[in-house]
Design a protein around this motif. Structure first.
Motif, PDB file in Angstrom:
ATOM      1  N   ASN A   1      18.068 -17.584 -56.468  1.00 18.68           N
ATOM      2  CA  ASN A   1      16.422 -17.528 -57.137  1.00 18.68           C
ATOM      3  C   ASN A   1      15.912 -18.769 -56.103  1.00 18.68           C
ATOM      4  OD1 ASN A   1      13.892 -16.972 -58.132  1.00 18.68           O
ATOM      5  ND2 ASN A   1      14.911 -16.539 -60.001  1.00 18.68           N
ATOM      6  N   ALA A   2      15.065 -19.155 -56.248  1.00 20.83           N
ATOM      7  CA  ALA A   2      14.075 -20.651 -55.663  1.00 20.83           C
ATOM      8  C   ALA A   2      14.202 -21.498 -57.311  1.00 20.83           C
ATOM      9  CB  ALA A   2      12.754 -20.373 -55.708  1.00 20.83           C
ATOM     10  N   MET A   3      15.425 -21.930 -57.498  1.00 23.59           N
ATOM     11  CA  MET A   3      15.525 -22.356 -58.078  1.00 23.59           C
ATOM     12  C   MET A   3      15.784 -23.674 -58.012  1.00 23.59           C
ATOM     13  SD  MET A   3      17.882 -22.099 -61.704  1.00 23.59           S
ATOM     14  CE  MET A   3      17.978 -24.249 -63.009  1.00 23.59           C
ATOM     15  N   ARG A   4      15.137 -25.303 -57.586  1.00 23.14           N
ATOM     16  CA  ARG A   4      16.375 -26.097 -56.948  1.00 23.14           C
ATOM     17  C   ARG A   4      16.534 -27.122 -57.953  1.00 23.14           C
ATOM     18  NH1 ARG A   4      16.530 -22.973 -53.237  1.00 23.14           N
ATOM     19  NH2 ARG A   4      14.504 -22.444 -52.180  1.00 23.14           N
ATOM     20  N   ILE A   5      18.294 -28.184 -57.768  1.00 23.74           N
ATOM     21  CA  ILE A   5      18.548 -28.865 -58.396  1.00 23.74           C
ATOM     22  C   ILE A   5      18.396 -29.733 -57.438  1.00 23.74           C
ATOM     23  CG2 ILE A   5      20.633 -30.166 -59.727  1.00 23.74           C
ATOM     24  CD1 ILE A   5      22.060 -26.952 -60.244  1.00 23.74           C
ATOM     25  N   MET A   6      17.245 -30.992 -58.778  1.00 27.10           N
ATOM     26  CA  MET A   6      16.961 -31.922 -57.475  1.00 27.10           C
ATOM     27  C   MET A   6      17.938 -33.275 -58.033  1.00 27.10           C
ATOM     28  SD  MET A   6      14.349 -31.043 -56.561  1.00 27.10           S
ATOM     29  CE  MET A   6      13.379 -32.169 -55.730  1.00 27.10           C
ATOM     30  N   ARG A   7      17.933 -33.011 -59.127  1.00 23.24           N
ATOM     31  CA  ARG A   7      19.381 -34.841 -59.796  1.00 23.24           C
ATOM     32  C   ARG A   7      19.691 -34.237 -60.771  1.00 23.24           C
ATOM     33  NH1 ARG A   7      16.696 -40.099 -60.977  1.00 23.24           N
ATOM     34  NH2 ARG A   7      14.931 -39.625 -62.147  1.00 23.24           N
ATOM     35  N   LEU A   8      20.919 -34.670 -61.302  1.00 20.24           N
ATOM     36  CA  LEU A   8      21.391 -34.749 -62.775  1.00 20.24           C
ATOM     37  C   LEU A   8      21.511 -36.619 -63.573  1.00 20.24           C
ATOM     38  CD1 LEU A   8      25.014 -32.893 -62.542  1.00 20.24           C
ATOM     39  CD2 LEU A   8      22.771 -32.059 -62.950  1.00 20.24           C
ATOM     40  N   LYS A   9      21.138 -35.715 -64.649  1.00 20.93           N
ATOM     41  CA  LYS A   9      20.191 -37.062 -66.039  1.00 20.93           C
ATOM     42  C   LYS A   9      20.974 -37.980 -65.544  1.00 20.93           C
ATOM     43  CE  LYS A   9      15.926 -35.779 -66.414  1.00 20.93           C
ATOM     44  NZ  LYS A   9      14.603 -36.577 -65.984  1.00 20.93           N
ATOM     45  N   ASP A  10      21.145 -39.436 -65.670  1.00 17.88           N
ATOM     46  CA  ASP A  10      22.846 -40.119 -66.226  1.00 17.88           C
ATOM     47  C   ASP A  10      22.403 -40.922 -67.105  1.00 17.88           C
ATOM     48  OD1 ASP A  10      24.756 -42.336 -66.274  1.00 17.88           O
ATOM     49  OD2 ASP A  10      23.433 -43.372 -64.350  1.00 17.88           O
ATOM     50  N   LYS A  11      22.976 -39.995 -68.678  1.00 24.67           N
ATOM     51  CA  LYS A  11      22.823 -40.084 -69.486  1.00 24.67           C
ATOM     52  C   LYS A  11      23.704 -40.910 -70.735  1.00 24.67           C
ATOM     53  CE  LYS A  11      23.465 -36.190 -70.217  1.00 24.67           C
ATOM     54  NZ  LYS A  11      23.919 -34.575 -69.921  1.00 24.67           N
ATOM     55  N   LEU A  12      22.676 -41.287 -71.627  1.00 25.78           N
ATOM     56  CA  LEU A  12      23.583 -42.380 -72.870  1.00 25.78           C
ATOM     57  C   LEU A  12      24.969 -41.644 -72.754  1.00 25.78           C
ATOM     58  CD1 LEU A  12      24.074 -44.681 -74.518  1.00 25.78           C
ATOM     59  CD2 LEU A  12      22.959 -43.501 -75.939  1.00 25.78           C
ATOM     60  N   GLY A  13      25.145 -40.752 -73.342  1.00 26.06           N
ATOM     61  CA  GLY A  13      26.119 -40.327 -73.839  1.00 26.06           C
ATOM     62  C   GLY A  13      26.369 -38.618 -72.877  1.00 26.06           C
ATOM     63  N   ASN A  14      26.844 -37.348 -74.033  1.00 26.62           N
ATOM     64  CA  ASN A  14      26.924 -35.938 -73.557  1.00 26.62           C
ATOM     65  C   ASN A  14      27.592 -35.655 -72.296  1.00 26.62           C
ATOM     66  OD1 ASN A  14      25.187 -33.426 -73.194  1.00 26.62           O
ATOM     67  ND2 ASN A  14      25.931 -33.752 -75.149  1.00 26.62           N
ATOM     68  N   ARG A  15      28.056 -36.916 -71.781  1.00 23.98           N
ATOM     69  CA  ARG A  15      28.419 -37.444 -70.837  1.00 23.98           C
ATOM     70  C   ARG A  15      29.180 -35.381 -69.870  1.00 23.98           C
ATOM     71  NH1 ARG A  15      29.331 -42.304 -68.777  1.00 23.98           N
ATOM     72  NH2 ARG A  15      27.385 -43.231 -69.798  1.00 23.98           N
ATOM     73  N   SER A  16      29.781 -34.634 -70.504  1.00 21.49           N
ATOM     74  CA  SER A  16      30.427 -33.734 -69.722  1.00 21.49           C
ATOM     75  C   SER A  16      29.198 -32.425 -69.930  1.00 21.49           C
ATOM     76  CB  SER A  16      31.648 -32.944 -70.480  1.00 21.49           C
ATOM     77  OG  SER A  16      31.182 -32.474 -72.074  1.00 21.49           O
ATOM     78  N   ASN A  17      27.963 -32.823 -69.991  1.00 17.60           N
ATOM     79  CA  ASN A  17      27.481 -31.846 -70.272  1.00 17.60           C
ATOM     80  C   ASN A  17      25.886 -31.441 -68.861  1.00 17.60           C
ATOM     81  OD1 ASN A  17      25.604 -29.247 -70.561  1.00 17.60           O
ATOM     82  ND2 ASN A  17      24.254 -30.792 -71.665  1.00 17.60           N
ATOM     83  N   ALA A  18      25.175 -31.489 -68.408  1.00 20.43           N
ATOM     84  CA  ALA A  18      24.701 -30.993 -67.388  1.00 20.43           C
ATOM     85  C   ALA A  18      23.530 -31.015 -67.264  1.00 20.43           C
ATOM     86  CB  ALA A  18      25.084 -30.439 -66.183  1.00 20.43           C
ATOM     87  N   SER A  19      22.721 -32.253 -67.380  1.00 22.58           N
ATOM     88  CA  SER A  19      21.411 -32.175 -68.031  1.00 22.58           C
ATOM     89  C   SER A  19      20.761 -31.934 -66.350  1.00 22.58           C
ATOM     90  CB  SER A  19      20.634 -32.732 -68.220  1.00 22.58           C
ATOM     91  OG  SER A  19      21.281 -32.862 -70.142  1.00 22.58           O
TER      92      SER A  19
END
Length: 540
Positions: A244-262
């Motif tokens: 589907n035409a859903m493009r991942i632009m980048r993953l967030k570099d977060k304070l925590g919750n590192r194992s999870n992709a946002s």
């Protein structure tokens, strides 16, 4: 002989994480005692060094976005460490996601909350797609056709990662994409457009600033349709196997919750399907949000329990100034105070889980109580998690501040549930809307508080009601705090040992409490509180 290692605390492993008195008692009280065996098996696994190593590795090696393959083809994949997949396989295999929706057993949501609480103490980040999948089913019930198609796959206990046509998989996971750059919590400011197609679907074009768990198979998305802001189901892979035409632009570099992709994502005519009616997107997706708000309370309570367990274990095994830390009078007050806070959170969590089961079964009174109690608890319990984590970390001193300890990960994780699904102000204002528009929900809430039959609790409730008489938006946080404290006090008076209930009421309700943990008033039975909190932490 220049480097003898003495007086160092052994790792907290080999114990049963579910050996937690408030949790076990709540499981029975809220009608899910049939799940005790399942919970204990999961608790024993959660206490193993192997499971804890999965949690460490999943955070040491966070997900990576692979937008293109080596030849330049767009693939929009997210790559995870194998430890993450181990965690997910256990979570899905134990029904921590959507399995309660297809269960006929009473207390199915209670059992699921208890297991989510236990397994979250191993690693919190992978709980995001688990929670999203659980909550998505509630929203899909607005569209019988989509529900019939997707619910069996969402509720499957088979973890089947990888991008393939969803309806060909043995199990799928769901994510969510609501917020945009310009709006944040104000989703009515969204600009993503949904254009109707001749086949009954829609083409979505726009962006999302936060896409929770972008590696999932399907997402609930808010977009502007001709009839207004609407909710859509958007699959990653289409039935013919194309992306589907859903493009991942980048993953967030977060304070925590590192194992999870946002992720930040963009849609370029992505195919999606309407959930509910056009123009009723917020009302549709709020069903999902109310479920994930429950999980925010669960996650915060789990973090408190994890921090308390680490602090108790450290204090029992570490000596200073000639005696164990656990025998030091001031440390005992700190540990007891942390224990009281954690038990209050866990007991409230289990009460909300029970109300969820009963409300879904058609109990209107429970639904009204939950409407007010969940908004208040989402605000207050999540607010308490960071300060609780900071104090628990301090109990370990410098050994808790180094990255080899589990405490920095816990501390970084602790603010997140206060932000997810509406930050503190959003939750408090939601409560104020309930209080002004739904008098039956207010009555149900205070009827529950009154069940304690306790003068201290009654006085606290009376103070809140007086405040409500003139409260406006600027008072929303204070109202949410005081309502939650009154409810927690009522629950502890009814269900916890007197030592715990008395400590809570004497501190949180009376005003005779300092501004930090470790300032419980005189007369608290510290020994009873600490013994109850520490039971079950020894290896089995």
């Amino acid at each position: 002989m220049t480097h003898d290692v003495t007086n160092q605390v052994p790792p907290l492993t080999g114990h049963d994480v579910s050996a937690d008195a408030p949790l076990a008692e709540g499981l029975v009280r809220e009608g899910a005692d049939w799940a005790t065996g399942e919970l204990r098996r999961l608790g024993r696994l959660a206490g193993t060094a192997r499971a804890q190593e999965w949690g460490r590795l999943a955070n040491e090696h966070p997900p990576v976005a692979r937008t293109h393959d080596r030849y330049g083809h767009r693939i929009d994949e997210v790559e995870f460490h194998p430890a993450y997949h181990e965690l997910m396989a256990v979570a899905v295999g134990n029904g921590l996601h959507a399995s309660p929706w297809t269960s006929a057993r009473p207390g199915a949501h209670v059992a699921r909350v208890a297991k989510f609480y236990v397994w979250s103490q191993v690693e919190a980040g992978h709980g995001c797609p688990v929670s999203m999948t659980y909550a998505a089913v509630a929203a899909l019930r607005h569209s019988p056709r989509l529900r019939a198609e997707w619910e069996p796959l969402l509720a499957s206990r088979t973890y089947d990662p990888g991008l393939r046509p969803p309806l060909e998989k043995r199990g799928v996971l769901a994510g969510m994409a609501m917020t945009e750059k310009q709006g944040g919590s104000d989703v009515r400011a969204n600009t993503t457009l949904a254009v109707p197609l001749t086949d009954g679907g829609y083409a979505l074009t726009g962006h999302k600033w936060f896409n929770s768990a972008p590696m999932c198979d399907v997402f609930l998305v808010l977009a502007q349709a001709p009839g207004g802001l609407s909710c859509f189901l958007l699959p990653r892979v289409l039935p013919d196997g194309s992306r589907n035409a859903m493009r991942i632009m980048r993953l967030k570099d977060k304070l925590g919750n590192r194992s999870n992709a946002s992720a930040e994502v963009e849609y370029d005519g992505a195919t999606a399907f309407l959930v509910g009616e056009e123009g009723r997107g917020v009302r549709t997706i709020i069903e999902m949000v109310n479920m994930t708000r429950l999980d925010c309370v669960v996650g915060s309570a789990a973090g408190m329990r994890q921090g308390l367990a680490q602090a108790l274990h450290h204090a029992r095994h570490r000596a200073a100034f000639g005696r164990a830390l656990a025998d030091q009078p001031l440390m005992r007050v700190v540990l007891a105070d942390l224990a009281v806070e954690a038990e209050a959170a866990t007991t409230l969590m289990m009460r909300l889980a029970g109300s969820t089961d009963r409300a879904i079964a058609g109990d209107a009174g429970e639904g009204l109580f939950r409407r007010a109690a969940l908004a208040a608890a989402k605000y207050w319990v999540c607010k308490r998690a960071p300060v609780h984590a900071a104090e628990a970390l301090e109990c370990l001193g410098g050994n808790g501040y180094v990255e080899e300890s589990p405490m920095p990960r816990l501390f970084r994780e602790s603010p997140l549930n206060g932000i997810w699904e509406g930050s503190g102000n959003v939750a408090a204002l939601d409560l104020m809307r309930v209080l002004t528009r739904e008098p039956d929900a207010v009555n149900a809430f205070f009827a529950e508080v009154a069940l304690a039959g306790d003068r201290r609790v009654a006085d606290a409730a009376e103070r809140v009601l007086k405040r409500l008489a003139s409260a406006g938006e600027a008072d929303a946080r204070r109202v949410a705090e005081e309502m939650t404290l009154a409810l927690q006090a009522s629950l502890l008076v009814r269900h916890a040992p007197p030592a715990v209930a008395d400590a809570f009421c004497a501190s949180r309700l009376s005003g005779d409490w300092g501004r930090s943990f470790g300032t419980l008033p005189a007369g608290v039975d510290l020994e009873a509180v600490i013994e109850r909190a520490g039971a079950g932490l020894e290896p089995r």
